[in-house]
Design an enzyme around this catalytic site. Sequence first.
Site, mmCIF file in Angstrom:
data_model
loop_
_atom_site.group_PDB
_atom_site.id
_atom_site.type_symbol
_atom_site.label_atom_id
_atom_site.label_comp_id
_atom_site.label_asym_id
_atom_site.label_seq_id
_atom_site.Cartn_x
_atom_site.Cartn_y
_atom_site.Cartn_z
ATOM 1 N N LYS A 254 -2.009 -0.313 -18.569
ATOM 2 C CA LYS A 254 -2.383 0.567 -17.572
ATOM 3 C C LYS A 254 -1.867 -0.190 -16.466
ATOM 4 O O LYS A 254 -1.784 -1.133 -16.325
ATOM 5 C CB LYS A 254 -3.424 1.092 -17.868
ATOM 6 N N ARG B 292 -20.084 5.237 -16.454
ATOM 7 C CA ARG B 292 -18.716 5.918 -16.219
ATOM 8 C C ARG B 292 -18.465 6.729 -16.714
ATOM 9 O O ARG B 292 -18.674 8.284 -17.336
ATOM 10 C CB ARG B 292 -18.215 5.197 -15.552
ATOM 11 N N MET C 225 2.338 -7.476 8.453
ATOM 12 C CA MET C 225 3.040 -6.453 7.747
ATOM 13 C C MET C 225 4.132 -7.047 6.334
ATOM 14 O O MET C 225 4.311 -6.702 5.323
ATOM 15 C CB MET C 225 3.341 -4.708 7.927
ATOM 16 N N TYR D 164 -1.786 -11.942 14.550
ATOM 17 C CA TYR D 164 -2.881 -10.872 15.896
ATOM 18 C C TYR D 164 -4.294 -11.036 15.442
ATOM 19 O O TYR D 164 -4.657 -12.280 14.891
ATOM 20 C CB TYR D 164 -3.176 -9.878 14.523
#
Length: 366
Positions: free
Chosen positions: A35, A131, A304, A256
């Site tokens: 998956k 779940r 990024m 940053y």
Amino acid sequence: MARPLHADIDLAALRHNYRLARELAPGSRALAVLKADAYGHGAVACARALEPLAPAFAVACLEEAQTLRAAGIQRPIVLLEGIFSADELEQVEALGLWVAVHSDWQLDALLAHHPRRPIPAWLKVDTGMHRLGFPPAQAEAAWQRLRAAPERVTDLHLMTHFATADALDPGYFQHQMAQVEALAGRLGAPLCLANSPATLAWPRAHGAWNRPGVMLYGSNPLEGENDAARDLRPVMTLRSEIIAVREIDAGEPVGYGGRWRAPRRSRIGVIAVGYGDGYDRHAVDGTPVLVDGQRCGLAGKVSMDMATVDLTDLPGAGIGSRVVLWGRDDSGAVLSVDEVARYCDTISYTLMTGILPRVPRYYQSS
């Protein structure tokens, strides 16, 4: 020249990890869980590598199964979440899929369908994950309804999912095991229970089928370690290079927000990787990286397209130096994806599945 960031996928390591799962439970058959695009590794390539070994595969949904079938994969495929609408049963039948059944509406849809051949079905019981699945008090009636329709359903199994098989405290795992064992005893049902941590650490959970997932890709899902987990081999190596070097004075900030400040005169390397590639922006200062096979740490926030690393103690490193974000360096040094995940306050699953399509995957068979 192309951007140097790429992921090497070691298919020999994948096969090794699958064989390990099988050796840990010689009385069980092992589904290979593919998956989420094989946890970010490429489902089609991984399925092709495992098809000679694995008797069946498992995915989350019909779309993932369709991708494998379109690529020519012929092994049985289990839909771990079953169908999402009754009309999917036509494709389930056409593609020769197996289905999990976890709710009343799925049960009703399956029993209302008129297949040309009976569909293998695995009844999911909720033993405490809360779940998906039938509560144990309702699962017996659901099982009997399926068993009473052999023209529609075949190869019935019970399955459940463990919430804490990875944990050092076995209490809740044992609670879940006791529930499913009692139910299986009443029904005479074959079982599919063991996920990766239960495959590695809990022989009691080894049933007719096991379903190893993240362990196939070389990640240890246990809170601790055991001999089996130490034998796992990393399948994905995320590689890049140093593309620039800066020398800065003590006290100067990097990146940053200036989160990291140089404690001394420092050499800062810029790596071609960032959160736009899927590398986790939450990586803290000091998150380990291998540069030319030697450990150093991130210095400053991940951008990024770039990340910065402190090269001060690696005077030989410079532009073009090879970088391993996780996996195995050419020197043989290994940086575990599990260790990197801890620095990002996450788990290996999110790192591996988060690598985005712009990062090329290169497959190595041996």
